[in-house]
Motif scaffolding. Structure first.
Motif, short mmCIF file in Angstrom:
data_model
loop_
_atom_site.label_atom_id
_atom_site.label_comp_id
_atom_site.label_asym_id
_atom_site.label_seq_id
_atom_site.Cartn_x
_atom_site.Cartn_y
_atom_site.Cartn_z
N GLN A 112 0.87 -1.18 0.00
CA GLN A 112 0.00 0.00 0.00
C GLN A 112 0.91 1.23 0.00
O GLN A 112 1.69 1.42 0.93
N ALA A 113 0.82 2.03 -1.06
CA ALA A 113 1.62 3.26 -1.12
C ALA A 113 0.68 4.40 -1.49
O ALA A 113 -0.17 4.26 -2.38
N HIS A 114 0.83 5.54 -0.80
CA HIS A 114 -0.08 6.67 -0.95
C HIS A 114 0.58 7.76 -1.80
O HIS A 114 1.70 8.16 -1.51
N VAL A 115 -0.12 8.24 -2.82
CA VAL A 115 0.42 9.34 -3.63
C VAL A 115 0.14 10.65 -2.89
O VAL A 115 -1.01 11.04 -2.69
N THR A 116 1.21 11.33 -2.45
CA THR A 116 1.01 12.54 -1.65
C THR A 116 1.36 13.81 -2.41
O THR A 116 1.00 14.90 -1.99
N ASN A 117 2.08 13.68 -3.52
CA ASN A 117 2.43 14.88 -4.29
C ASN A 117 2.82 14.45 -5.69
O ASN A 117 3.04 13.28 -5.96
N LEU A 118 2.91 15.43 -6.58
CA LEU A 118 3.29 15.15 -7.97
C LEU A 118 4.49 16.00 -8.34
O LEU A 118 4.70 17.08 -7.78
N ASP A 119 5.29 15.50 -9.27
CA ASP A 119 6.39 16.29 -9.80
C ASP A 119 6.51 15.90 -11.27
O ASP A 119 5.78 15.03 -11.75
N GLU A 167 -4.37 9.11 -4.51
CA GLU A 167 -4.66 7.75 -4.98
C GLU A 167 -3.68 6.75 -4.35
O GLU A 167 -2.67 7.15 -3.75
N THR A 168 -3.98 5.47 -4.49
CA THR A 168 -3.17 4.42 -3.85
C THR A 168 -2.57 3.51 -4.91
O THR A 168 -3.23 3.15 -5.89
N LEU A 169 -1.31 3.14 -4.71
CA LEU A 169 -0.71 2.04 -5.47
C LEU A 169 -0.73 0.82 -4.54
O LEU A 169 -0.22 0.89 -3.42
N ALA A 181 -7.33 0.06 -0.97
CA ALA A 181 -7.03 1.50 -1.08
C ALA A 181 -6.83 2.11 0.29
O ALA A 181 -7.46 1.71 1.27
N LEU A 182 -5.95 3.11 0.35
CA LEU A 182 -5.81 3.95 1.54
C LEU A 182 -6.84 5.08 1.42
O LEU A 182 -7.31 5.38 0.32
N PRO A 183 -7.20 5.74 2.55
CA PRO A 183 -8.20 6.81 2.45
C PRO A 183 -7.70 7.95 1.56
O PRO A 183 -6.52 8.28 1.58
#
Length: 334
Positions: A225-232, A305-307, A315-317
């Protein structure tokens, strides 16, 4: 639960111009993140990488820096301290929420003369709502107009103000570190107003971080479970998703379930995995629980979103972001 004792994830919170980026520079220097030629040429204020940010000395985008520390506080064994920088502006509420979702504790940096200011209050409230431990760093103790004891007292008052019945009053037992980021010195003993802290380096700050901020915990054998917290973005790799791994491991080349905001699930391949070394992102092969990495290969991925594990996707919240305070409609002139 097992924990990653070699890892700490911490956010650094400060009002504009209170010396946050200078302190992070000093931590990197002490940890030997810069080679000799980099140390001479490194742009002061490494966290402020945008031209506007450097010119104004403000941090707009939350960034992540990895300090590889192997000093006495960690018993000489190599430790990684991920420092996530949060903007000092209430206007960037979304950035703050996401920055805090990546970390397990806060370094609250306050100017020894100005004390805690309104922007500090905004981010601190979010941190206390998440029940995170806080370390207070009183910076610039050598300012001629420093009023160290009063500033610590004002910070206690700010905590009292923000803590209601729903919070544990233990939050008031925060450690206090006195520092001069510019000189790269920290101490646990309050110096006289307008003087340098005793000591010669930032060791007391590293020691306090390792003792106060909890190590990331995980469940043995749990699926990814990995949480997308930002984009680059990268000119070579396209969109990068900054993720914090919560459970399991994430590997380069792995096929994972991409759990989208709309509820759909799609299997995608991680074409590149980048880990932070100091300020640079370097290609990596694997990331475990608590690690913060950038992944490429999913052009439409978005924040929150979640990987997850392709066989067993959970999914994570979704991350909730404050609504903007002002909205504007722009159209052609009629």
């Amino acid at each position: 639960m097992p924990e990653r004792s070699d890892l700490r994830n911490v956010a650094i919170v400060a009002h504009v111009d209170h010396g946050k980026t200078t302190l992070v520079d000093a931590m990197l220097r002490q940890a030997g993140a810069f080679t000799a030629h980099q140390a001479e040429s490194v742009a002061e204020r490494v966290m402020d990488s945008g031209d506007l940010e450097r010119e104004k000395g403000i941090t707009i985008l939350a960034k992540n820096t990895a300090v590889h520390y192997a000093g006495p506080a960690g018993g000489g064994k190599p430790m990684t301290i991920n420092i996530n920088d949060t903007p000092g502006h209430a206007d960037f509420g979304g950035e703050v929420e996401r920055g805090l979702s990546m970390v397990d504790g806060i370094v609250l940096l306050v100017d020894a003369s100005e004390g805690p200011l309104p922007q500090t209050r905004f981010v601190l409230r979010k941190a206390l709502n998440a029940d995170m431990p806080v370390i207070l760093v009183v910076n610039k103790t050598d300012r001629s107009d420093a009023r160290i004891a009063e500033v610590v007292e004002e910070t206690y008052e700010l905590f009292m103000d923000l803590l209601d019945e729903s919070h544990s009053q233990d939050a008031l037992d925060f450690p206090v570190v006195y520092a001069s980021g510019r000189a790269g010195i920290a101490s646990l003993v309050a110096p006289e107003d307008g003087t340098m802290p005793e000591g010669s380096d930032l060791e007391p700050l590293f020691k306090t971080i390792l003792e106060t901020i909890p190590a990331p915990v995980y469940t043995e054998g749990a699926p990814l479970q990995a949480h997308v917290t930002n984009l680059d973005a990268s000119p070579f790799l396209g969109r990068l998703a900054l993720v914090r791994v919560h459970e399991g491991t994430l590997n380069k080349g792995q096929t994972v379930a991409w759990m989208r905001r709309d509820g759909s699930v799609k299997n995608v391949k991680i074409t590149e995995l980048l880990v932070t070394e100091g300020l640079e992102r370097q290609p990596g092969t694997t990331a475990g629980p608590g690690d913060i990495v950038a992944v490429a290969g999913i052009p439409e991925i978005t924040i929150g979103e979640t990987l997850a594990d392709a066989e067993n996707p959970v999914a994570l919240p979704l991350i909730h972001v404050d609504e903007p305070a002002i909205s504007m409609t722009i159209g052609t002139n009629t």
